[in-house]
Structures are given as structure tokens and as C-alpha cells.
Write an enzyme that holds these catalytic residues in place. Structure first.
Site, PDB file in Angstrom:
ATOM      1  N   SER A 240       1.074  -0.936  -0.101  1.00  0.00           N
ATOM      2  CA  SER A 240      -0.231  -0.296  -0.279  1.00  0.00           C
ATOM      3  C   SER A 240       1.088   1.545   0.148  1.00  0.00           C
ATOM      4  O   SER A 240       2.047   1.089   0.229  1.00  0.00           O
ATOM      5  CB  SER A 240      -1.075   0.420   1.559  1.00  0.00           C
TER       6      SER A 240
ATOM      7  N   TYR B 299      -2.124  -1.352  11.461  1.00  0.00           N
ATOM      8  CA  TYR B 299      -2.709  -1.964   9.311  1.00  0.00           C
ATOM      9  C   TYR B 299      -0.764  -0.999   9.142  1.00  0.00           C
ATOM     10  O   TYR B 299      -0.425  -1.871   7.972  1.00  0.00           O
ATOM     11  CB  TYR B 299      -3.555  -0.184   9.332  1.00  0.00           C
TER      12      TYR B 299
HETATM   13  N1  LIG Z   1      -8.886  -0.414  -0.486  1.00  0.00           N
HETATM   14  C1  LIG Z   1      -7.666  -0.120  -0.538  1.00  0.00           C
HETATM   15  O1  LIG Z   1      -7.655   1.325  -0.254  1.00  0.00           O
HETATM   16  C2  LIG Z   1      -6.189  -0.674   0.158  1.00  0.00           C
HETATM   17  C3  LIG Z   1      -5.088   0.328  -0.372  1.00  0.00           C
HETATM   18  C4  LIG Z   1      -3.709   0.017  -0.438  1.00  0.00           C
HETATM   19  C5  LIG Z   1      -4.033  -1.599  -0.283  1.00  0.00           C
HETATM   20  N2  LIG Z   1      -4.995  -2.737  -0.132  1.00  0.00           N
HETATM   21  C6  LIG Z   1      -4.352  -3.593   0.574  1.00  0.00           C
HETATM   22  O2  LIG Z   1      -4.817  -4.254  -0.862  1.00  0.00           O
HETATM   23  C7  LIG Z   1      -5.395  -5.697   0.027  1.00  0.00           C
HETATM   24  C8  LIG Z   1      -7.362  -6.259  -0.547  1.00  0.00           C
HETATM   25  O3  LIG Z   1      -7.732  -5.019  -0.059  1.00  0.00           O
HETATM   26  P1  LIG Z   1      -9.280  -4.684  -0.987  1.00  0.00           P
HETATM   27  O4  LIG Z   1      -9.097  -3.291  -0.445  1.00  0.00           O
HETATM   28  O5  LIG Z   1      -9.584  -5.742  -1.346  1.00  0.00           O
HETATM   29  O6  LIG Z   1     -10.206  -4.994   0.576  1.00  0.00           O
HETATM   30  P2  LIG Z   1     -11.253  -6.004   0.350  1.00  0.00           P
HETATM   31  O7  LIG Z   1     -12.250  -6.058  -0.023  1.00  0.00           O
HETATM   32  O8  LIG Z   1     -12.927  -6.248   2.116  1.00  0.00           O
HETATM   33  O9  LIG Z   1     -11.006  -7.473   0.664  1.00  0.00           O
HETATM   34  C9  LIG Z   1      -9.865  -8.397   1.077  1.00  0.00           C
HETATM   35  C10 LIG Z   1      -9.728 -10.140   0.829  1.00  0.00           C
HETATM   36  O10 LIG Z   1      -8.972 -10.204   2.043  1.00  0.00           O
HETATM   37  C11 LIG Z   1      -9.701 -11.642   3.076  1.00  0.00           C
HETATM   38  N3  LIG Z   1      -9.514 -11.769   3.561  1.00  0.00           N
HETATM   39  C12 LIG Z   1      -9.171 -11.061   4.805  1.00  0.00           C
HETATM   40  N4  LIG Z   1      -8.409 -12.270   6.142  1.00  0.00           N
HETATM   41  C13 LIG Z   1      -8.024 -13.405   5.189  1.00  0.00           C
HETATM   42  C14 LIG Z   1      -7.791 -14.475   5.822  1.00  0.00           C
HETATM   43  N5  LIG Z   1      -8.037 -14.595   7.386  1.00  0.00           N
HETATM   44  N6  LIG Z   1      -7.836 -15.754   4.709  1.00  0.00           N
HETATM   45  C15 LIG Z   1      -7.744 -15.634   3.382  1.00  0.00           C
HETATM   46  N7  LIG Z   1      -8.621 -15.013   3.214  1.00  0.00           N
HETATM   47  C16 LIG Z   1      -8.874 -12.776   4.172  1.00  0.00           C
HETATM   48  C17 LIG Z   1     -11.295 -11.000   2.275  1.00  0.00           C
HETATM   49  O11 LIG Z   1     -12.090 -12.594   1.798  1.00  0.00           O
HETATM   50  P3  LIG Z   1     -12.505 -13.268   3.064  1.00  0.00           P
HETATM   51  O12 LIG Z   1     -13.460 -12.728   4.636  1.00  0.00           O
HETATM   52  O13 LIG Z   1     -13.931 -14.107   2.586  1.00  0.00           O
HETATM   53  O14 LIG Z   1     -11.823 -14.700   3.582  1.00  0.00           O
HETATM   54  C18 LIG Z   1     -11.188 -10.369   1.538  1.00  0.00           C
HETATM   55  O15 LIG Z   1     -11.641 -11.728  -0.311  1.00  0.00           O
HETATM   56  C19 LIG Z   1      -5.561  -5.790   0.862  1.00  0.00           C
HETATM   57  O16 LIG Z   1      -4.010  -6.157   1.536  1.00  0.00           O
HETATM   58  C20 LIG Z   1      -5.377  -4.181   1.546  1.00  0.00           C
HETATM   59  O17 LIG Z   1      -4.430  -4.052   2.749  1.00  0.00           O
HETATM   60  C21 LIG Z   1      -6.122  -1.826   0.170  1.00  0.00           C
END
Ligand SMILES: NC(=O)c1ccc[n+]([C@@H]2O[C@H](COP(=O)([O-])OP(=O)(O)OC[C@H]3O[C@@H](n4cnc5c(N)ncnc54)[C@H](OP(=O)(O)O)[C@@H]3O)[C@@H](O)[C@H]2O)c1
Length: 294
Positions: free
Chosen positions: A140, A153
Site C-alpha cells: 500500500s 495497519y
Molecule cells: N482498499 C484500499 O484502499 C487499499 C489500498 C491499498 C492497499 N490495499 C490492500 O489490498 C488488499 C486487498 O484489499 P481490498 O481493498 O480488496 O479489501 P477487501 O475488499 O476487504 O478484500 C479483502 C480480502 O481479504 C480476504 N481475507 C481477509 N482475511 C483473510 C484471511 N484470514 N484468510 C484469507 N483471506 C482473508 C477477504 O476474504 P474473506 O473474508 O472471504 O476471507 C477478502 O477477499 C489488502 O491487503 C489491503 O490492505 C487496499
């Protein structure tokens, strides 16, 4: 005809994507399948993954905090395909809240999912990644600059920066590229989950008012129709570039707020940056702008 079909099947590249039930991971699964990769999409909520079957995606149960689950997930892909060309680590969330009040067990869980979970999957997958293969980690912009009230985080994302850099050096002679994807704000469930943690961690503490303010802002900003934020598909396209390019960059910093944040953190004196972050996230001026967002 059937031999032509099996030849095409053999040429298909194989990708394993974690966090594929939502947001960035889900968009990656859709895009990679569309571009002809054989996609294994993993997460805990398999009912959400099943929706992807229609696009030719194979759903797999995965809890990245559970060693056996990681082993079974990777084992299943290897049993079916014999190798994995790319691992995309997109499972993750933000355990937001003040350092003073976030319970250590919540912090441990945060590290377990975002950091150890990523490394567990790397350890299980790496022996099956051939030369030319990829490990793509969802870091990120928050791995290169902190904001306000997101200490744990940011700690996980800073850790992923160090670990990805170290792994890239270790794999230098083996032709496997390690890439960090560093988006800014992306429209997904991430914001709601961070807001839930903030409100819970701030309750009855001296930070309660700030936590509630920042949580309200996240709920508003990360709403699905906010066109200012980067879309998960835009991130997926960058991930795809990192997977296909012969010589990918070590890191891709892009998307809503990413570059300004990192530049400010690099150039501004620490004390100034700290106050700026606090006021950007808590000022009534920001709240007014956010409330005007469609
Ligand atoms: N959204 C942003 O602004 C942003 C910005 C920069 C970086 N990121 C990073 O990008 C990545 C994806 O985020 P996103 O925005 O796509 O969020 P999201 O829509 O909330 O998706 C998160 C995913 O992580 C999975 N997950 C959570 N805990 C888990 C576990 N114990 N085992 C397996 N899977 C797990 C969830 O699946 P289940 O709950 O079904 O297991 C879900 O599919 C993260 O690392 C986040 O920090 C996000």
C-alpha cells in the site's frame, strides 16, 4: 481437435490469488480469467468465490492464518496443475485504532493476516513457481507513509515492504520476480472494515471523538459510488502488468492520494507531517468536503 485443445490448456498460465472474494483480489480473478489465465481464487467466504465459477475461475477455501489451510490450498493447485506461475497476495484488512487502545490480540491478528499470512503463502508456493514466475504482494502507499490512527495497519504494510525487498534479493539468481503493488485509496470493503475497527478501538478512550470522525470519513469516502477513489479493476490491471511484463518494476505506486502522500512524508519535516495528517483526517473542513461527495 482434442490435442489442440489440450495444447492450449497446457500453455495457459496458472495464478493463485488470495483475498479473491472481494475488492482487489476479486477484480484480479476476473481480469486474469478474461485474459486466458487459469485462475485459482482463494478466500474464506467460498460462497462469494462460487459467483466467479461462471467466468472459469476455480474457487478454493483459504484462511491465511491457518498453516494447514495454506498447505491444502497450494497443494490443490499443484496437484491439478503441477506448478504455479504467479501468486497474488491480496488477503488483508486494516485493524485501525490508536496504539494505546488496540488490544494486542487484535494487533497480533492484524500481523497474522497481513504479514505472516502473506509469508505462509509465499513459503508454500515458492517451491512450485518456475523461472519467470511472479510473487505479487498487495502492499500500500500506507507502507511508505503513515496516516492518522492506522498504526498497526501501517506496521504490516511497512513490514511487507521490507520482506518483499529481502525476498527479491534472495531470488535474484532464480528468475522469480517479486513485486509490490502500492495503491492509494481503493473502493472496496476495506474502508468499512477499517471504520468498524476504529470505532471499537476508540470507545471510552481519549481518542473516541477522533476515531468516530475518521471512521465516519472512511465510511463516506469508501462508499461504492465514490468515483474519486481508484477502482479495484484499475489495481487489477497494474497487477496484470506486473505478472505479464518481462521485467516488472519492484514496486508500483499509484492511485488516489498515493504519490502526494509519499512525497509529503519524504519531504516534510516529521512534526509538520504529523500535524498535517491529524488535521487532514479530523478537521471540519475535510468533513465538509467529504460530505459534499456524491
Ligand atoms: N482498499 C484500499 O484502499 C487499499 C489500498 C491499498 C492497499 N490495499 C490492500 O489490498 C488488499 C486487498 O484489499 P481490498 O481493498 O480488496 O479489501 P477487501 O475488499 O476487504 O478484500 C479483502 C480480502 O481479504 C480476504 N481475507 C481477509 N482475511 C483473510 C484471511 N484470514 N484468510 C484469507 N483471506 C482473508 C477477504 O476474504 P474473506 O473474508 O472471504 O476471507 C477478502 O477477499 C489488502 O491487503 C489491503 O490492505 C487496499
Amino acid at each position: 481437435m482434442s490435442s489442440l485443445f489440450s495444447l492450449t490448456e497446457e500453455m495457459m498460465k496458472v495464478v493463485l490469488i488470495t483475498g479473491a472474494s472481494s475488492g482487489i483480489g476479486r477484480a484480479c480473478a476476473v481480469l486474469f480469467a478474461y485474459r486466458g489465465w487459469r485462475v485459482y481464487a482463494a478466500a474464506r467466504r467460498t460462497e462469494k468465490l462460487n459467483e466467479l465459477k461462471i467466468r472459469g475461475v476455480c474457487p478454493l477455501y483459504l484462511d491465511v492464518t491457518d498453516e494447514k489451510s495454506c498447505e491444502a490450498c497450494v497443494g490443490e493447485v499443484v496437484a491439478r496443475e503441477g506448478h504455479i506461475d504467479a501468486l497474488i497476495n491480496a488477503a488483508g484488512y486494516g485493524a485501525y485504532g490508536p496504539i494505546e487502545t488496540v488490544p494486542i490480540r487484535d494487533a497480533e491478528r492484524q500481523m497474522d493476516v497481513n504479514v505472516y499470512g502473506t509469508v505462509r503463502m509465499i513459503q508454500k508456493t515458492l517451491p512450485h513457481i518456475p523461472k519467470g514466475g511472479r510473487i505479487i504482494n498487495l502492499g500500500s502507499a500506507g507502507g511508505r507513509a503513515g496516516t492518522y490512527l492506522g498504526g498497526w495497519y501501517h506496521a504490516t504494510k511497512y513490514a511487507l515492504e521490507a520482506l518483499s525487498d529481502a525476498l527479491r534479493r534472495e531470488l535474484i539468481d532464480y528468475g522469480i520476480n517479486v513485486v509490490l503493488i502500492e495503491p492509494g485509496g481503493v473502493c472496496s470493503s476495506w474502508g468499512r472494515i477499517a471504520a468498524d475497527h476504529l470505532e471499537k478501538a476508540g470507545k471510552d478512550s481519549r481518542y473516541e471523538a477522533d476515531c468516530d470522525k475518521v471512521a465516519a470519513m472512511y465510511r463516506k469516502v469508501y462508499s461504492e459510488d465514490n468515483r474519486l477513489l481508484t477502482t479495484p479493476m484499475t489495481v487489477a490491471r497494474k497487477v496484470y502488468l506486473a505478472a505479464e511484463k518481462e521485467k516488472p518494476r519492484a514496486r508500483y505506486l499509484f492511485g488516489f492520494g498515493a504519490k502526494p502522500l509519499v512525497v509529503m512524508n519524504t519531504l516534510l519535516p516529521d512534526g509538520f507531517y504529523d500535524r498535517l495528517m491529524k488535521s487532514i483526517f479530523t478537521s471540519d473542513f475535510t468533513a465538509r468536503i467529504v460530505n459534499k461527495m456524491k
